[in-house]
Structure formats: structure tokens, C-alpha cells
Scaffold this motif. Sequence first.
Motif, mmCIF file in Angstrom:
data_model
loop_
_atom_site.group_PDB
_atom_site.id
_atom_site.type_symbol
_atom_site.label_atom_id
_atom_site.label_comp_id
_atom_site.label_asym_id
_atom_site.label_seq_id
_atom_site.Cartn_x
_atom_site.Cartn_y
_atom_site.Cartn_z
ATOM 1 N N LEU A 115 -35.874 11.270 28.630
ATOM 2 C CA LEU A 115 -34.848 12.157 29.175
ATOM 3 C C LEU A 115 -33.450 11.724 28.719
ATOM 4 N N ALA A 116 -33.200 10.420 28.740
ATOM 5 C CA ALA A 116 -31.896 9.925 28.291
ATOM 6 C C ALA A 116 -31.682 10.238 26.813
ATOM 7 N N ALA A 117 -32.731 10.097 25.991
ATOM 8 C CA ALA A 117 -32.595 10.397 24.567
ATOM 9 C C ALA A 117 -32.309 11.880 24.343
ATOM 10 N N VAL A 118 -32.948 12.746 25.113
ATOM 11 C CA VAL A 118 -32.717 14.191 24.952
ATOM 12 C C VAL A 118 -31.291 14.557 25.380
ATOM 13 N N ILE A 119 -30.860 14.011 26.504
ATOM 14 C CA ILE A 119 -29.494 14.327 26.978
ATOM 15 C C ILE A 119 -28.443 13.780 26.011
ATOM 16 N N PHE A 120 -28.600 12.520 25.574
ATOM 17 C CA PHE A 120 -27.635 11.932 24.650
ATOM 18 C C PHE A 120 -27.644 12.671 23.317
ATOM 19 N N GLY A 121 -28.832 13.026 22.835
ATOM 20 C CA GLY A 121 -28.920 13.782 21.573
ATOM 21 C C GLY A 121 -28.260 15.141 21.684
ATOM 22 N N GLY A 122 -28.427 15.814 22.837
ATOM 23 C CA GLY A 122 -27.773 17.110 23.047
ATOM 24 C C GLY A 122 -26.261 16.973 23.105
ATOM 25 N N TRP A 123 -25.779 15.920 23.735
ATOM 26 C CA TRP A 123 -24.337 15.687 23.805
ATOM 27 C C TRP A 123 -23.764 15.449 22.413
ATOM 28 N N ILE A 124 -24.458 14.664 21.576
ATOM 29 C CA ILE A 124 -24.021 14.428 20.198
ATOM 30 C C ILE A 124 -24.009 15.737 19.422
ATOM 31 N N ALA A 125 -25.050 16.563 19.591
ATOM 32 C CA ALA A 125 -25.114 17.842 18.863
ATOM 33 C C ALA A 125 -23.953 18.755 19.260
ATOM 34 N N VAL A 126 -23.636 18.795 20.536
ATOM 35 C CA VAL A 126 -22.515 19.625 20.987
ATOM 36 C C VAL A 126 -21.210 19.118 20.374
ATOM 37 N N GLN A 127 -21.014 17.817 20.316
ATOM 38 C CA GLN A 127 -19.798 17.256 19.740
ATOM 39 C C GLN A 127 -19.677 17.586 18.262
ATOM 40 N N VAL A 128 -20.791 17.523 17.523
ATOM 41 C CA VAL A 128 -20.744 17.771 16.078
ATOM 42 C C VAL A 128 -20.500 19.236 15.787
ATOM 43 N N PHE A 129 -21.227 20.103 16.467
ATOM 44 C CA PHE A 129 -21.134 21.521 16.116
ATOM 45 C C PHE A 129 -19.905 22.215 16.706
ATOM 46 N N SER A 130 -19.306 21.667 17.716
ATOM 47 C CA SER A 130 -18.132 22.323 18.290
ATOM 48 C C SER A 130 -16.820 21.717 17.784
ATOM 49 N N ALA A 131 -16.822 20.768 16.886
ATOM 50 C CA ALA A 131 -15.602 20.124 16.400
ATOM 51 C C ALA A 131 -14.744 21.096 15.594
ATOM 52 N N ALA A 136 -10.040 20.597 16.420
ATOM 53 C CA ALA A 136 -10.017 19.142 16.389
ATOM 54 C C ALA A 136 -9.733 18.632 14.986
ATOM 55 N N GLY A 137 -9.967 19.443 13.939
ATOM 56 C CA GLY A 137 -9.729 19.017 12.567
ATOM 57 C C GLY A 137 -8.609 19.844 11.929
ATOM 58 N N ALA A 138 -8.216 19.485 10.721
ATOM 59 C CA ALA A 138 -7.174 20.239 10.001
ATOM 60 C C ALA A 138 -7.834 21.381 9.251
ATOM 61 N N THR A 139 -7.398 22.603 9.545
ATOM 62 C CA THR A 139 -7.940 23.780 8.872
ATOM 63 C C THR A 139 -6.887 24.312 7.907
ATOM 64 N N VAL A 140 -7.278 24.517 6.690
ATOM 65 C CA VAL A 140 -6.361 25.015 5.663
ATOM 66 C C VAL A 140 -6.877 26.367 5.193
ATOM 67 N N ASN A 141 -6.019 27.389 5.317
ATOM 68 C CA ASN A 141 -6.377 28.705 4.808
ATOM 69 C C ASN A 141 -5.802 28.854 3.395
ATOM 70 N N ILE A 142 -6.655 29.099 2.480
ATOM 71 C CA ILE A 142 -6.221 29.238 1.094
ATOM 72 C C ILE A 142 -6.322 30.715 0.724
ATOM 73 N N ARG A 143 -5.126 31.262 0.294
ATOM 74 C CA ARG A 143 -5.130 32.642 -0.153
ATOM 75 C C ARG A 143 -4.606 32.706 -1.577
ATOM 76 N N LYS A 144 -5.243 33.429 -2.384
ATOM 77 C CA LYS A 144 -4.856 33.654 -3.784
ATOM 78 C C LYS A 144 -4.618 32.337 -4.501
ATOM 79 N N ALA A 145 -5.386 31.367 -4.221
ATOM 80 C CA ALA A 145 -5.229 30.093 -4.912
ATOM 81 C C ALA A 145 -6.083 30.117 -6.167
ATOM 82 N N THR A 146 -5.600 29.425 -7.197
ATOM 83 C CA THR A 146 -6.323 29.385 -8.456
ATOM 84 C C THR A 146 -6.435 27.946 -8.923
ATOM 85 N N PHE A 147 -7.477 27.737 -9.630
ATOM 86 C CA PHE A 147 -7.682 26.433 -10.259
ATOM 87 C C PHE A 147 -7.603 26.639 -11.749
#
Length: 154
Positions: A115-131, A136-147
Motif C-alpha cells: 500500500l505504501a509503495a502504491v501511494i508513494f508511486g502515485g504521488w511521484i506520478a502526480v508530481q511528474v505529470f503535473s509539473a 513550475a518550469g520555464a515555457t518558451v513560445n517560439i513563433r516564426k523561428a528559423t534555424f
Amino acid sequence: MHTEPTPPAPAGRAVDLHHPAPITPAAVIPAPVMPVQPSAVPTVASVVLPDGQVVTGYAIHHAQPEPVTAKPPVSRTAVNVALGGVGFLAVAGGLLLLTTFIAALTALITQLITLAAVIFGGWIAVQVFSANRHGAGATVNIRKATFKRNHFHG
């Protein structure tokens, strides 16, 4: 199994006879007999036999055995064996309960760890997928950028 009869020895052949020699016993020296005075003078008894002869001799007093005490209806050995069996059954029952308790405790601990492994694993999954959704991170919108030539022009 039958043995074949052997023919008699021819007359010209010598026959050896062996006679056993008696073994003489070792010389036994009897112990000297010491006269002992009786502690009491025995009584003399005379008995008249059916043919009229009178036989006189010392009366023999047989030792009287102790009176038999009343035996219990069940022997002490049987009681001891029965008590030992009851004690063994009591201990065996206790050991059975002890092993059952240990098995149940082991199952409970295993379920709590799972039970502890399932709860801890679910908490980790929520943290990873909801970041990425909560800023929580830097989001950069790139428009009309060229390389061009592996160089970014934005």
C-alpha cells in the motif's frame, strides 16, 4: 538336503581315536564354618504321620508378607502418561496459534508495504505529470523561428 552315505574305511588304513580328557576343576577350599548361636531357641514340633510314625523337628516360621495396600483404580503411570499427553496437546495448540499469528502478521506487513509503495508511486506520478501544467518550469513560445546552419534566429 540329504548326505550321501560314506563307505567304511578299508582295513589297511589306520584309524585315529580321540578321547576327551576331563577338565579338572580348580581346587575349591571351603570357607570354615563358624558356629553361630541362634538368637532364640526354636520351638520343637512333632507330627504324627498317617502310618503312625512320629516325626519331630523344628517348626519353621515363614515370614509373613506385608498386607497389600488398596491399589488405586488407575495406576500412577497411566495418570502420568495421560497428564503428559494433555500437556503436550496444550503446548501444541499454543504453538499452532503462535504460528498462525506470525503468518497473519507477516501478511499484514506485506500488505502495508504494498500500500505504501502504491501511494508513494502515485504521488511521484502526480508530481511528474503535473509539473508542466502549473508553471513550475520555464515555457518558451517560439513563433516564426528559423534555424539556418544550425543557428537559431528568432
